[in-house]
Design a protein around this motif. Sequence first.
Motif, PDB file in Angstrom:
ATOM      1  N   GLU A  51     128.466 -52.447  75.483  1.00 22.75           N
ATOM      2  CA  GLU A  51     129.367 -53.324  76.232  1.00 22.75           C
ATOM      3  C   GLU A  51     129.008 -54.796  76.003  1.00 22.75           C
ATOM      4  O   GLU A  51     129.895 -55.643  75.886  1.00 22.75           O
ATOM      5  CB  GLU A  51     129.315 -52.980  77.717  1.00 22.75           C
ATOM      6  N   GLN A  52     127.723 -55.088  75.927  1.00 24.38           N
ATOM      7  CA  GLN A  52     127.287 -56.459  75.668  1.00 24.38           C
ATOM      8  C   GLN A  52     127.751 -56.919  74.288  1.00 24.38           C
ATOM      9  O   GLN A  52     128.218 -58.044  74.128  1.00 24.38           O
ATOM     10  CB  GLN A  52     125.769 -56.575  75.787  1.00 24.38           C
ATOM     11  N   ARG A  53     127.613 -56.036  73.279  1.00 25.32           N
ATOM     12  CA  ARG A  53     128.070 -56.385  71.922  1.00 25.32           C
ATOM     13  C   ARG A  53     129.580 -56.606  71.896  1.00 25.32           C
ATOM     14  O   ARG A  53     130.059 -57.545  71.272  1.00 25.32           O
ATOM     15  CB  ARG A  53     127.662 -55.304  70.929  1.00 25.32           C
ATOM     16  N   GLU A  54     130.311 -55.753  72.592  1.00 26.57           N
ATOM     17  CA  GLU A  54     131.772 -55.876  72.648  1.00 26.57           C
ATOM     18  C   GLU A  54     132.172 -57.190  73.322  1.00 26.57           C
ATOM     19  O   GLU A  54     133.043 -57.906  72.841  1.00 26.57           O
ATOM     20  CB  GLU A  54     132.377 -54.689  73.397  1.00 26.57           C
ATOM     21  N   MET A  87     126.086 -61.013  81.900  1.00 17.85           N
ATOM     22  CA  MET A  87     126.122 -59.812  81.111  1.00 17.85           C
ATOM     23  C   MET A  87     125.180 -58.759  81.680  1.00 17.85           C
ATOM     24  O   MET A  87     125.039 -57.710  81.096  1.00 17.85           O
ATOM     25  CB  MET A  87     125.788 -60.105  79.654  1.00 17.85           C
ATOM     26  N   GLU A  88     124.571 -59.105  82.785  1.00 16.86           N
ATOM     27  CA  GLU A  88     123.710 -58.124  83.433  1.00 16.86           C
ATOM     28  C   GLU A  88     124.573 -56.973  83.926  1.00 16.86           C
ATOM     29  O   GLU A  88     125.712 -57.140  84.301  1.00 16.86           O
ATOM     30  CB  GLU A  88     122.975 -58.765  84.608  1.00 16.86           C
ATOM     31  N   GLY A  89     124.019 -55.782  83.891  1.00 18.56           N
ATOM     32  CA  GLY A  89     124.759 -54.619  84.351  1.00 18.56           C
ATOM     33  C   GLY A  89     125.578 -53.952  83.261  1.00 18.56           C
ATOM     34  O   GLY A  89     126.213 -52.946  83.501  1.00 18.56           O
ATOM     35  N   LEU A  90     125.598 -54.545  82.064  1.00 20.51           N
ATOM     36  CA  LEU A  90     126.326 -53.960  80.936  1.00 20.51           C
ATOM     37  C   LEU A  90     125.339 -53.275  80.005  1.00 20.51           C
ATOM     38  O   LEU A  90     124.235 -53.768  79.795  1.00 20.51           O
ATOM     39  CB  LEU A  90     127.084 -55.037  80.149  1.00 20.51           C
ATOM     40  N   ASN A  91     125.765 -52.155  79.430  1.00 21.01           N
ATOM     41  CA  ASN A  91     124.890 -51.508  78.449  1.00 21.01           C
ATOM     42  C   ASN A  91     124.984 -52.262  77.123  1.00 21.01           C
ATOM     43  O   ASN A  91     125.788 -53.191  76.974  1.00 21.01           O
ATOM     44  CB  ASN A  91     125.224 -50.015  78.294  1.00 21.01           C
ATOM     45  N   ALA A  92     124.168 -51.897  76.160  1.00 27.91           N
ATOM     46  CA  ALA A  92     124.089 -52.628  74.887  1.00 27.91           C
ATOM     47  C   ALA A  92     125.436 -52.670  74.169  1.00 27.91           C
ATOM     48  O   ALA A  92     125.827 -53.705  73.635  1.00 27.91           O
ATOM     49  CB  ALA A  92     123.030 -52.012  73.987  1.00 27.91           C
TER      50      ALA A  92
END
Length: 90
Positions: A8-11, A1-6
């Motif tokens: 995008e991580q929640r999604e 999940m690195e490289g994803l914003n918050a």
Amino acid sequence: MEGLNAQEQRELQSRMEKKQMKEFMTMYSNMVQHCFDDCINDFTSKTLGSREEGCVMRCIDKRMKGSERIGNRFQEQNAAMAQSGALPGR
């Protein structure tokens, strides 16, 4: 999940949880159908006979233990791969 914003991580987390729930429900449905097909054969009563009930309990127990054992083996394999550096991103 690195490289994803918050967001995008929640999604991604939400999608993963929905997928896991769907997989669980499919497994549960398959178990119920399998045990019903194998154990229930008397449709003259609303309740299970003692023989049917015993069969269902053994069937469910066997499938749950099998599923648990498979899950444990996957975890062991995953841990061994992670330890040896065979997993991507490790």
